[in-house]
Design an enzyme around this catalytic site. Structure first.
Site, mmCIF file in Angstrom:
data_model
loop_
_atom_site.group_PDB
_atom_site.id
_atom_site.type_symbol
_atom_site.label_atom_id
_atom_site.label_comp_id
_atom_site.label_asym_id
_atom_site.label_seq_id
_atom_site.Cartn_x
_atom_site.Cartn_y
_atom_site.Cartn_z
ATOM 1 N N ASP A 109 0.746 -1.264 0.062
ATOM 2 C CA ASP A 109 0.174 0.188 0.062
ATOM 3 C C ASP A 109 0.913 1.285 -0.056
ATOM 4 O O ASP A 109 1.768 1.312 0.881
ATOM 5 C CB ASP A 109 -0.739 -0.160 1.353
ATOM 6 C CG ASP A 109 -2.236 0.643 0.990
ATOM 7 O OD1 ASP A 109 -2.268 1.690 0.455
ATOM 8 O OD2 ASP A 109 -3.228 -0.080 1.541
ATOM 9 N N ASP A 216 -3.088 4.610 -2.407
ATOM 10 C CA ASP A 216 -4.013 5.024 -1.392
ATOM 11 C C ASP A 216 -4.509 6.496 -2.199
ATOM 12 O O ASP A 216 -3.488 7.423 -2.356
ATOM 13 C CB ASP A 216 -3.558 5.379 -0.035
ATOM 14 C CG ASP A 216 -4.611 5.858 0.880
ATOM 15 O OD1 ASP A 216 -5.334 4.771 1.176
ATOM 16 O OD2 ASP A 216 -4.456 6.706 1.536
ATOM 17 N N GLU A 272 -6.333 3.929 -5.880
ATOM 18 C CA GLU A 272 -7.645 4.198 -5.166
ATOM 19 C C GLU A 272 -7.925 5.791 -5.753
ATOM 20 O O GLU A 272 -7.363 6.597 -5.484
ATOM 21 C CB GLU A 272 -7.595 4.099 -3.895
ATOM 22 C CG GLU A 272 -8.842 4.329 -3.109
ATOM 23 C CD GLU A 272 -8.886 4.470 -1.615
ATOM 24 O OE1 GLU A 272 -9.870 4.598 -0.789
ATOM 25 O OE2 GLU A 272 -7.822 5.417 -1.332
ATOM 26 N N HIS A 345 -11.182 -2.816 3.259
ATOM 27 C CA HIS A 345 -11.117 -2.407 4.637
ATOM 28 C C HIS A 345 -12.025 -1.064 4.998
ATOM 29 O O HIS A 345 -12.066 -1.013 6.151
ATOM 30 C CB HIS A 345 -9.690 -2.219 5.034
ATOM 31 C CG HIS A 345 -9.117 -0.955 4.338
ATOM 32 N ND1 HIS A 345 -8.859 -1.096 2.826
ATOM 33 C CD2 HIS A 345 -8.749 0.253 4.861
ATOM 34 C CE1 HIS A 345 -8.328 0.066 2.514
ATOM 35 N NE2 HIS A 345 -8.219 0.711 3.782
ATOM 36 N N ASP A 346 -12.298 -0.370 4.003
ATOM 37 C CA ASP A 346 -13.565 0.743 4.156
ATOM 38 C C ASP A 346 -14.782 0.457 3.900
ATOM 39 O O ASP A 346 -15.339 1.318 4.026
ATOM 40 C CB ASP A 346 -12.933 1.832 3.271
ATOM 41 C CG ASP A 346 -11.611 2.259 3.320
ATOM 42 O OD1 ASP A 346 -11.097 2.202 4.436
ATOM 43 O OD2 ASP A 346 -10.872 2.688 2.230
HETATM 44 C C1 GLC Z 1 -8.152 5.605 1.728
HETATM 45 C C2 GLC Z 1 -8.067 4.155 2.903
HETATM 46 C C3 GLC Z 1 -8.657 4.496 3.912
HETATM 47 C C4 GLC Z 1 -7.815 5.689 4.780
HETATM 48 C C5 GLC Z 1 -7.945 7.009 3.647
HETATM 49 C C6 GLC Z 1 -6.754 7.958 4.150
HETATM 50 O O1 GLC Z 1 -9.285 5.632 1.673
HETATM 51 O O2 GLC Z 1 -8.266 3.163 2.089
HETATM 52 O O3 GLC Z 1 -8.608 3.374 4.798
HETATM 53 O O4 GLC Z 1 -8.594 5.990 5.780
HETATM 54 O O5 GLC Z 1 -7.622 6.556 2.362
HETATM 55 O O6 GLC Z 1 -5.449 7.408 4.123
#
Ligand code: GLC
Length: 570
Positions: A109, A216, A272, A345-346
């Site tokens: 990540d 991320d 992402e 995980h979100d």
């Molecule tokens: C992304 C991650 C999330 C995190 C956010 C800030 O969306 O998947 O878990 O809280 O970024 O890093």
């Protein structure tokens, strides 16, 4: 191009990620090895046989770097070391080597939109005269306002996990930007030194043997002009949504790709991208542009909300969901590439959210949701526990929640006068805590996750729903995932076939074809808890078809049982 061969013999042939299935590990909740109640890297290594048995090709490892854990590791204070909670660099090297021996690649990540406020770069940046001041976004108070007083923030942007995206620093009298939380200050990608420092760090990980990066919130690195110009920011309704897809996004991604050798080394790259449209994804995933292999869209996981806020719950009729996935299939059919996911995980657990997690329908709805997703074109992502049908947890009081996003929402919404009951209803549907309960390995205390006390409560349904039980049941969700993965590996139509959605307005059936050369596969799935008749109009004829995979193996006829799905070769 020649296939790069790493020193341990790992190869990454051109386009290898197009036939891969990725498994996401959230280390904190995966497997504890030392009894401290928190999952760790040696715990992951001890479960590689399980992942090989499932058949996945790649692990995406959520952050294990040094971190104060304000956002469970998405706030990094040292990109080149491991947090003692999770182990050591030597443990990670051992995991990479052991994964490669199991034929599994490993993707890290990459969290470089922001660092932790404890990162030495930010600590140095706090000094206005330091060379790193410009590595972050420092701004004066709103003109005419007394710095540090309510409403004096440079603009009205809210943070994702805090009331304001701007945090006041009394020592310098200025504010810094953190679009997630004050513990996660945003890096200023306009600064060339920031970019070069990030690329150097990425090259260091590539040299350590990792096979790619999950990036991320990567579309937030390119900020809008109003923020990068350095001029005072116009007051007005700022928000996190405004921060995405800034003008220099493609330029930064091309530069990163070149400087790190992402494509040259055939590394897997997935960005992402909250707020990214099909148009953005078409550009970013066009191989000719050398940006990223694929992106994570949020569109389909934002459909069950009534406004921009995920907490504002709305029903999700099936035509909306399948229509959205179909639009992405069609939009990226020519040059781009899709990632396929429901869970991470979100997100709350897919079987509880899109399926039916009652004892009667849990297994078939988990299988059918997986069938539909894995028969789309793209790279499927499985989130730990999804492969044996883990469900949302019974979180009924605010004391059950741990996540910074959930706690912040509860505080802000109740202060704004939303009833406790309504806030709890939203949290029970959407909290990230559902995804973060420990993996249910077996029916022993704490589900075999730890010998200590787990940091997050184990879902009490672990006695029935656990990996060990699923592994020994030929009709389990786990067995079904194994078949789906095998089918993708063996069948080129599953990997590369053209997609066409059928019956787009049908409220129970999700049906589509995949076609490559002479082969056409028809997927027909009943996404409801009532029987459904397969209509004769709008679908190819079903006689003389071969059942490749189904939830009800002996199924024939035109009535689908609740949550029954079939993959047929025409
Ligand atoms: C992304 C991650 C999330 C995190 C956010 C800030 O969306 O998947 O878990 O809280 O970024 O890093």
């Amino acid at each position: 191009m020649t296939t790069p061969v790493e020193s341990d013999g790992t190869t990454r042939p051109d386009g290898w990620w197009r036939s891969a299935v990725v498994y996401q590990i959230y280390p904190r909740s995966f497997q504890d090895s030392n009894g401290d109640g928190v999952g760790d890297i040696p715990g992951i290594t001890s479960r590689l046989d399980y992942l090989a048995e499932l058949g996945v090709d790649v692990i995406w490892l959520s952050p294990v770097y040094r971190s104060p854990q304000v956002d469970n590791g998405y706030d990094i204070s040292d990109y080149q070391d491991i947090d003692p909670l999770f182990g050591t660099l030597a443990d990670l090297d051992a995991l990479i080597a052991a994964a490669h021996q199991h034929g599994i690649k490993l993707v890290m990540d990459l969290v470089v939109n922001h660092t932790s406020d404890q990162h030495p770069w930010f600590v140095e940046s706090r000094d206005p005269s330091s060379a790193k001041r410009d590595w972050y976004f420092w701004r004066p108070a709103r003109p005419g306002c007394e710095p540090g007083t309510p409403g004096a923030e440079p603009d009205d942007s809210q943070a994702a996990f805090a009331p304001s995206a701007w945090t006041y620093d009394p020592a310098s009298g200025q504010y810094y930007l953190g679009v997630f939380s004050p513990g996660q200050p945003d890096l200023n990608w306009e600064n060339e030194e920031v970019r070069q420092a990030v690329y150097a760090m990425m090259r260091w990980w590539v040299d350590r043997g990792v096979d790619g990066f999950r990036m991320d919130v990567i579309n937030l690195i390119a900020k809008p002009e109003e923020l990068t110009s350095g001029r005072p920011i116009e007051p007005g309704q700022g928000s996190l949504r405004r921060m995405a897809n800034g003008p220099r996004l493609d330029e930064f991604l091309v530069e990163m790709n070149r400087e790190v050798g992402l494509d040259a080394k055939n590394l897997l790259t997935v960005g992402e991208m909250p707020g990214a449209t099909i148009k953005v994804a078409q550009r970013v995933t066009d191989p000719a542009r050398h940006e990223l292999n694929m992106v994570f869209t949020f569109e389909h996981v934002n459909l069950d909300q009534a406004s921009w806020s995920k907490w504002d719950l709305a029903d999700l009729p099936l035509p909306k969901l399948k229509g959205n996935l179909a639009a992405w299939q069609n939009g990226l059919a020519e040059n781009g590439w899709n990632s396929l996911y429901y869970d991470n995980h979100d997100q709350p657990r897919a079987v509880s959210r899109f399926g039916d997690d009652s004892p009667e329908h849990r297994v078939n709805s988990a299988k059918t949701l997986a069938t539909v997703l894995h028969l789309h074109k793209g790279t499927p992502y499985i989130y730990q526990g999804e492969e044996f049908g883990m469900t949302n947890a019974p979180l009924t009081q605010i004391g059950h929640y741990l996540d910074v996003e959930s706690l912040n929402y509860h505080a802000l919404a109740t202060a704004a006068g939303v009833s406790e009951e309504q806030v709890l209803r939203s949290l029970a549907a959407k909290s990230r805590d559902h995804a973060r309960t420990p993996v249910q390995w077996d029916d022993t205390p704490y589900a075999g996750f730890t010998t200590g006390v787990p940091w997050s409560a184990v879902n009490p349904n672990y006695r029935e729903i656990n990996a060990e039980a699923a592994r020994h049941d030929p009709d389990s969700v786990f067995a079904h995932f194994q078949k789906l993965i095998r089918l993708r590996h063996q069948n080129e139509t599953v990997r590369e076939g053209r997609f066409q959605l059928l019956l787009p307005d049908h409220h129970q059936l999700w049906a589509f074809t995949r076609t490559l050369g002479d082969e056409t596969l028809l997927v027909v799935a009943n996404c409801s808890s009532q029987p459904a008749e397969i209509p004769s109009d709008g679908l190819p004829r079903l006689d003389n078809t071969e059942l490749l995979l189904g939830t009800h193996p002996d199924a024939v006829g035109t009535i689908l049982a609740p949550w029954e799905s079939r993959v047929l070769r025409l």
